[in-house]
Write a protein that holds these residues in place. Sequence first.
Motif, PDB file in Angstrom:
ATOM      1  N   ILE A   1      -5.510   5.621   6.769  1.00 53.12           N
ATOM      2  CA  ILE A   1      -6.093   4.099   7.770  1.00 53.12           C
ATOM      3  C   ILE A   1      -6.103   4.356   8.940  1.00 53.12           C
ATOM      4  CG2 ILE A   1      -5.865   1.928   8.454  1.00 53.12           C
ATOM      5  CD1 ILE A   1      -4.625   1.425   5.072  1.00 53.12           C
TER       6      ILE A   1
ATOM      7  N   LEU B   1       1.035  -1.265  -0.079  1.00 46.59           N
ATOM      8  CA  LEU B   1       0.027   0.186  -0.240  1.00 46.59           C
ATOM      9  C   LEU B   1       0.460   1.080   0.187  1.00 46.59           C
ATOM     10  CD1 LEU B   1       0.050   1.152   3.348  1.00 46.59           C
ATOM     11  CD2 LEU B   1      -1.132  -1.249   3.837  1.00 46.59           C
ATOM     12  N   THR B   2       0.439   2.552  -0.482  1.00 45.29           N
ATOM     13  CA  THR B   2       0.910   3.423  -0.671  1.00 45.29           C
ATOM     14  C   THR B   2       1.171   4.079   0.874  1.00 45.29           C
ATOM     15  OG1 THR B   2      -1.199   4.534  -1.202  1.00 45.29           O
ATOM     16  CG2 THR B   2       0.926   3.761  -2.855  1.00 45.29           C
TER      17      THR B   2
ATOM     18  N   GLN C   1       0.089   6.962   1.362  1.00 46.35           N
ATOM     19  CA  GLN C   1      -0.782   7.972   0.553  1.00 46.35           C
ATOM     20  C   GLN C   1      -2.505   7.215   1.870  1.00 46.35           C
ATOM     21  OE1 GLN C   1      -2.557   9.011  -2.961  1.00 46.35           O
ATOM     22  NE2 GLN C   1      -4.181  10.765  -2.059  1.00 46.35           N
ATOM     23  N   ASP C   2      -1.934   5.809   0.976  1.00 42.48           N
ATOM     24  CA  ASP C   2      -3.017   4.853   2.113  1.00 42.48           C
ATOM     25  C   ASP C   2      -3.161   5.082   3.561  1.00 42.48           C
ATOM     26  OD1 ASP C   2      -4.046   3.810  -0.730  1.00 42.48           O
ATOM     27  OD2 ASP C   2      -2.875   2.685  -0.963  1.00 42.48           O
TER      28      ASP C   2
ATOM     29  N   TYR D   1      -5.140  -4.175   7.334  1.00 48.69           N
ATOM     30  CA  TYR D   1      -5.312  -5.674   6.504  1.00 48.69           C
ATOM     31  C   TYR D   1      -5.851  -6.484   6.963  1.00 48.69           C
ATOM     32  CZ  TYR D   1      -1.283  -7.300   4.059  1.00 48.69           C
ATOM     33  OH  TYR D   1      -0.629  -8.222   3.162  1.00 48.69           O
TER      34      TYR D   1
ATOM     35  N   GLU E   1       3.668  10.956  -0.675  1.00 50.15           N
ATOM     36  CA  GLU E   1       2.867   9.986  -0.515  1.00 50.15           C
ATOM     37  C   GLU E   1       2.608   8.357  -1.388  1.00 50.15           C
ATOM     38  OE1 GLU E   1      -0.565  12.239  -1.194  1.00 50.15           O
ATOM     39  OE2 GLU E   1      -1.036  13.396   1.182  1.00 50.15           O
TER      40      GLU E   1
ATOM     41  N   GLN F   1      -8.826  -7.550   4.696  1.00 52.00           N
ATOM     42  CA  GLN F   1      -8.885  -7.226   3.353  1.00 52.00           C
ATOM     43  C   GLN F   1      -8.640  -8.387   2.696  1.00 52.00           C
ATOM     44  OE1 GLN F   1      -5.761  -3.968   1.473  1.00 52.00           O
ATOM     45  NE2 GLN F   1      -4.811  -5.310   3.186  1.00 52.00           N
TER      46      GLN F   1
END
Length: 464
Positions: free
Chosen positions: A12, A4-5, A7-8, A97, A22, A100
């Motif tokens: 979160i 994930l980035t 930014q993600d 996490y 980001e 998902q």
Amino acid sequence: MKPLTVQDLKAITAGHLVQGSEEVLIQHGAYRLKQVKRPNTALFTNKPIVNWKDFESLYPIVLVTDRLYSQKEIPEQIIIIKVNDIDEAYWKFINFYRNQFNIPIVAITGTSGKSTTKEMIKHILSAEKNVVSTPLSSNSRTASLQYLLNIDDDTDAAVFETAVGSPGDITLAGEYFKPTIGIITNIGAHHLNYCKTLEGYIQAKGEMLDIISPTGSLILNDDDSNTSNIDLSKFQGRIIKVGKHQSCDFRASNIRYYKNGMLFNVHHKKKLYEIYVPGFGEHQVYNALAAIAAIYEMGLPISLASKQLQSFRKLNKQLQVFKGINNSVLIDDTWNITTTSLEAGLKVLNALGEGKKKIAIIGTITDLGSWGYIIHEQAGELIAQIGVDVLITIGEHASIMAVHAIEEGLTSPVHIFKNSTLVYKLLDKLVDENTIIFIKGDMYSKEVSKLADDLKLKKSSTSE
């Protein structure tokens, strides 16, 4: 880990970006600086870090923190996400996490058999699925994050050990894994230095009921007396019982030793299956029953389990059979020791040693705290009940079981040693081709483990 980035992660954790881009990709996670082993790791901590230069080869690192740093303190290659509360941010990440993945996740606990059962499930599933698991007998609480992050989009199922060192351990594991299937293999007496009493230890194991999904399943050994003391009334999921009793959902019958393992029948829903599993002892049958029940809950047929279990490889130093000194037979069971596993091992010694001189070498049982004397007495009672032709104990506390075995009526020769220095010389005199030796200890007793290796005539196991 499913990447994930930054930014993600910022979204979160409800944090804001203080420094860095980001767009940086996150591929690993850690909550201690020493857990940062690779670049692109998200580190959740509010501890002061002064030795960033030691980690230059691992940049970029994404620091998630609620600590206020000055820009002079942190290199510009460190991406910083500032959050209001580091613990809250960490668990937001964990929950995101885990959620998902809509896959079956098995959590296994028990005084003995959990590693073997886990490996059996993994071995069966691996025929058709991509499986993530705790490695071999590893079940460290500090590694739960890494175990969870091993799950990615290619994972079909996961199997994790959830050990009990102290109360709350299973509950904490549940926060990470959120299992859909739970297994309690059995409950003996162990880790009483932290659980204080057997009842406390049973209660700690019983935390398994609280971490399973309400639509999930709990697999229990119905023949285990301590497990029957767990209050099941509040459990909302399905309870699946394995054992030898007629009422069990997966029932074993006609259990016998066969070649290098156990042959038995499994009764399920009015159908009968013949199962062979490598590894000696009735306890191995219970391990296999739990594994079969677990894969069946995942929608796989018992016939697949039957086929896969035939090629299962036992774990190292867990009732492995070797050719020993003076052409004897040696059973190496020096991975772990509890009264539960000791009883299982002594029964294997008796079964394999029919018509032979049976020698048992037993070390100290660890992690008992103030219960040490009582549990070693119970071990001595087991030895007297099951019987051996020669008993050798190694260690100060192990002597308690030797003395109590004599008090309980053991008439065989007993040799008590503080350490293993003179044991080999004694055995060299006692042992011949008509002798079977059972050596029992745990991974922390290096001298017992070394003695087991010294007693092997050759390194390749005869039971593989």
